[in-house]
Design an enzyme around this catalytic site. Structure first.
Site, mmCIF file in Angstrom:
data_model
loop_
_atom_site.group_PDB
_atom_site.id
_atom_site.type_symbol
_atom_site.label_atom_id
_atom_site.label_comp_id
_atom_site.label_asym_id
_atom_site.label_seq_id
_atom_site.Cartn_x
_atom_site.Cartn_y
_atom_site.Cartn_z
ATOM 1 N N ASP A 148 0.950 -1.177 0.108
ATOM 2 C CA ASP A 148 0.090 0.219 -0.099
ATOM 3 C C ASP A 148 0.961 1.212 0.170
ATOM 4 O O ASP A 148 1.601 1.391 0.911
ATOM 5 C CB ASP A 148 -0.909 0.081 1.160
ATOM 6 C CG ASP A 148 -2.101 -1.185 1.223
ATOM 7 O OD1 ASP A 148 -1.897 -2.001 0.432
ATOM 8 O OD2 ASP A 148 -2.873 -0.959 1.964
ATOM 9 N N LYS A 200 -7.005 3.257 -2.707
ATOM 10 C CA LYS A 200 -7.423 3.200 -1.129
ATOM 11 C C LYS A 200 -7.433 4.835 -0.629
ATOM 12 O O LYS A 200 -6.756 5.654 -0.991
ATOM 13 C CB LYS A 200 -5.920 2.703 -0.446
ATOM 14 C CG LYS A 200 -6.140 2.524 1.163
ATOM 15 C CD LYS A 200 -4.946 1.610 1.561
ATOM 16 C CE LYS A 200 -4.797 1.948 3.253
ATOM 17 N NZ LYS A 200 -3.605 1.134 3.696
ATOM 18 N N LYS A 238 -10.194 0.126 -1.562
ATOM 19 C CA LYS A 238 -10.003 -0.088 -0.430
ATOM 20 C C LYS A 238 -10.394 1.190 0.577
ATOM 21 O O LYS A 238 -9.723 2.411 0.320
ATOM 22 C CB LYS A 238 -8.366 -0.494 -0.065
ATOM 23 C CG LYS A 238 -8.257 -0.600 1.267
ATOM 24 C CD LYS A 238 -6.601 -1.393 1.613
ATOM 25 C CE LYS A 238 -6.428 -1.244 3.016
ATOM 26 N NZ LYS A 238 -5.030 -2.007 3.245
#
Length: 223
Positions: free
Chosen positions: A91, A154, A183
């Site tokens: 991430d 995300k 996400k």
């Protein structure tokens, strides 16, 4: 909602003071509940990979975290190192200042550096840090992530104030369409909130409250 929420949860512990014992507990909980992954800081990737070696739970880590203000070369190095240590998902935080400066070329190059380093070895999720962006910037960031080949966009690091909102998740889903996952992370502490995020278009939930969510409780502080 009949979806298996556990399989959508990145069980997260990113606090700087997290201990080895807590990381091992995180992994045990992920095994017990069948979470998608554990998300830990890079220094704990080897530990998590060891603990989860005989399971389907993936090891996720963070790159350029939490500010995103490192160079593409640094992020690529971090990604390679994380994969060598056992990470299968990364991430990364975008260069937020570059996005706000209108330097889309740098933002895309930054993301692409991580995507290329991870190619075929790890999923890449791109943290756009929604709390710091206008809606127009959120859309641009998502478009650049898709263009650079990222697997997910995300919402948040959990370290910049606001976390995921249903509105942001819906905007991100509309922007990426079916070209990437979304996400939701930051502030998702109970099942009702998790379900609302999924209904808005989230395909993964980042939370330190995974156990609470699957057991119908409410979790505590983020990350």
């Amino acid at each position: 909602m009949t979806v298996n929420i556990a399989k959508m949860i990145d069980h997260t512990l990113l606090k700087p003071e997290a201990t080895e014992e807590q990381i091992i507990q995180l992994c045990d909980e992920a095994k017990q509940h069948g979470f998608a992954s554990v998300c830990v800081n890079p220094a704990w990737v080897k530990t998590a990979a060891r603990e989860l070696s005989d399971t389907d739970v993936r090891v996720c880590t963070v790159i350029g975290f939490p500010l995103g203000a490192t160079t593409p070369e640094t992020k690529a190095f971090e990604t390679n190192n994380a994969i060598e240590n056992g990470a299968r998902e990364v991430d990364m935080v975008i260069n937020i200042g570059a996005l706000k400066s209108g330097n889309d070329e740098l933002v895309e190059r930054d993301i692409r550096a991580v995507v290329e380093a991870a190619s075929g070895k790890a999923l890449v999720k791109v943290i756009i840090e929604t709390a710091l962006l206008t809606d127009e910037e959120k859309v641009r960031a998502c478009q650049l992530a898709v263009k650079a080949g990222a697997d997910y966009v995300k919402t948040s690091t959990g370290f910049s104030g606001g976390g995921a909102t249903v509105e942001d998740v819906a905007l991100m889903r509309r922007t990426v369409g079916d070209k990437a996952g979304v996400k939701a992370s930051g502030g998702v502490r109970d099942r009702k909130t998790a379900e609302a995020m999924i209904e808005a278009g989230a395909t993964r939930i980042g939370t330190s409250s995974g156990v609470a969510i699957v057991s119908g409780q409410t979790g505590g502080a983020d990350y």
